[in-house]
Design a protein around this motif. Structure first.
Motif: not given
Length: 511
Positions: A31-33, A41-42, A211-214, A323-324
């Motif tokens: 899962v994107g951030n 990010v998960l 990416g971030s929205d995926d 993940l941050k």
């Protein structure tokens, strides 16, 4: 073969037959951030192997010049191979992973991945190729296999993109050993990548950026539309021969096309990428369910990984990590369930933890070769300890005897136990961060070790309580069912699960 089908909602499928040469599968979630609550990010997933699983936190290490490591598969593999040595690097990173002992011809210990000190997370997922590719695999094959690649990325990569590039370089230099095709999900705080390594001995591989929205769920792993000019596109990578080889085989014609579908060309030809089946929820259904949770939390990812339609006796463990940016290496945290999370709690572990409890280390239960060998005396105390994997398998087997009655109650208790851990995260990690800022890193590590080990011990107590309660409840209500067959090993049918009558369409909760 069991034929797959979709319900009208396109959420459920019956399982397809998995050929004997396919690896035990494993799930991966990304899962994107932009779609998560904490902007991290998960990544989530399961390891799906028969054998024992145990937790390892591997320290960073320096290696002498000229050091070598052994990679590959043996002649016992479905696609026979030969073990070879490749150079070790001067320094390898600290990482956490779950190890396991058995996949035929693949030397133990094996791993599906984990997370390293640079917050590079890896998940390994099966992704069988078309039969023509499998058939042209050299015998013996040589080069790193799926577990080698996962471990080498954890040891060497400081970003997800570096991990992809590393896999490409390793395949180009040393070849690739396979059971028929495989994918890796590699992620860091900024992005993820799906890397698909192909059978055939041609050095073929492809990678797609997430990416971030995926949102992406792999089971099996897949890549679909791929640009022909991928080498000039920052969102894609692959071997130089990725298109030309397909053209040479007559599988693709680039004339008039700007893209080609990786799954359609190189994947199994009897199924589809996102709705082709396997277990009781398609990738499409799981991706949709995950998207609907946005902004997704770690606990909501646990719900996805724990879903009883995908987590059964085949699930050796569960993992969830956020993940941050800006996280100290000692405070990189990953939640791990010691066996299938439908019957086990997720526990917090940090890379700063210095010691894993004996109960969560390697034991002989389901470890390859134990029926033919006596115990190594060096392991006698560890083996004498209770084993977390065995304890929570007992919970699963008892709970799944009457899933409608017991699963909702067990799930409620597991979530309550996890909530206690989440409630502690602010003070635990805040205290560790303060100690590190004050130059007391060893004290911070000692505190993290004490907390993680304490929660692990409390989880074992919870498991014992659940086993006692479930066993007594079954005995005093319906009685303890005895087996009617003579063969204790599964002959290839339905494995233990918590679906009512193994039917995903039946009501699952007690009335």
């Amino acid at each position: 073969m069991k034929i797959s089908h979709l319900t009208s909602s396109m959420l459920l499928v019956l399982p397809l037959f998995v050929p004997s040469h396919s690896a035990w599968a494993s799930y991966a979630f990304y899962v994107g951030n932009n779609l998560t609550q904490d902007q991290g990010v998960l990544v989530g997933g399961t390891g799906e192997e028969v054998s024992s699983h145990w937790l390892e936190i591997v320290p960073a290490a320096d290696h002498e010049p000229g050091s070598m490591i052994e990679v590959g598969v043996t002649e016992a593999a479905y696609l026979p191979g030969q073990l070879v040595e490749i150079p070790q690097v001067a320094h390898t990173f600290r990482y956490l992973s779950m190890s396991y002992s058995d996949y035929e011809g693949f030397p133990a210990p094996l791993t599906n991945g984990g997370v390293n000190e640079h917050q590079v997370a890896v998940r390994d997922v099966w992704a069988t190729n078309r039969e023509e590719l499998i058939d042209m695999t050299p015998s013996p094959q040589r080069g790193p296999q799926y577990s080698d690649l996962a471990r080498l990325v954890l040891e060497r990569a400081s970003s997800a993109r570096e991990g992809v590039e590393l896999i490409g370089e390793l395949i180009a230099k040393h070849g690739y050993s396979t059971y028929g095709g495989n994918t890796h999900l590699i992620a860091d705080p900024d992005e993820g990548w799906v890397v698909w390594e192909f059978a055939g001995g041609q050095g073929l591989w492809a990678a797609e950026r997430l990416g971030s929205d995926d949102v992406r769920v792999l089971y099996p792993g897949y890549i679909e539309e791929f640009p022909l000019d991928y080498q000039q596109n920052p969102d894609f990578m692959g071997s130089d021969n990725l298109v030309t080889f397909a053209e040479e085989q007559g599988w693709f014609d680039s004339q008039g096309n700007e893209t080609f579908n990786i799954f359609d060309i190189y994947g199994r030809q009897d199924t589809q990428a996102r709705t082709g089946g396997y277990k009781y929820m398609t990738q499409a259904a799981l991706e949709k369910a995950t998207e609907e949770m946005a902004p997704v939390t770690e606990q909501e990812m646990m719900v996805r990984v724990r879903d009883h339609r995908i987590t059964d006796d085949e699930a050796g463990y569960g993992q969830v990590i956020s993940l941050k940016q800006g996280v100290n290496a000692d405070l990189v945290r990953i939640w791990v369930a010691p066996t299938g999370s439908v019957a086990a709690p997720f526990l917090p572990w940090w890379l700063g933890v210095q010691q894993v409890p004996l109960e969560f280390g390697q034991h002989r239960y389901l470890t390859k070769g134990t029926a033919s060998n006596f115990l190594n005396p060096d392991f006698q105390i560890q083996e004498a300890s209770d084993f977390a994997g065995r304890r929570f398998k007992q919970v699963m087997y008892l709970m799944c005897e009457k899933p409608a009655a017991y699963r909702p109650k067990v799930t409620e208790m597991l979530k309550g136990f996890e909530q206690e851990s989440f409630d502690d995260m602010t003070w635990v990690e805040g205290s560790a961060r303060t100690l590190i800022d004050q130059g007391q890193r060893e004290n911070a590590r000692a505190m993290l070790t004490f907390y993680a080990n304490s929660r692990a011990e409390e989880a074992m107590d919870l498991g014992e309580t659940l086993v006692d309660w479930l066993y007594a409840s079954l005995k005093l209500t319906s009685g303890l069912r005895r087996p009617e067959s003579e063969q204790i090993n599964d002959p290839g049918g339905e494995t233990v699960n918590c679906l009512v009558d193994a039917d995903p369409d039946k009501p699952q909760d007690a009335q």
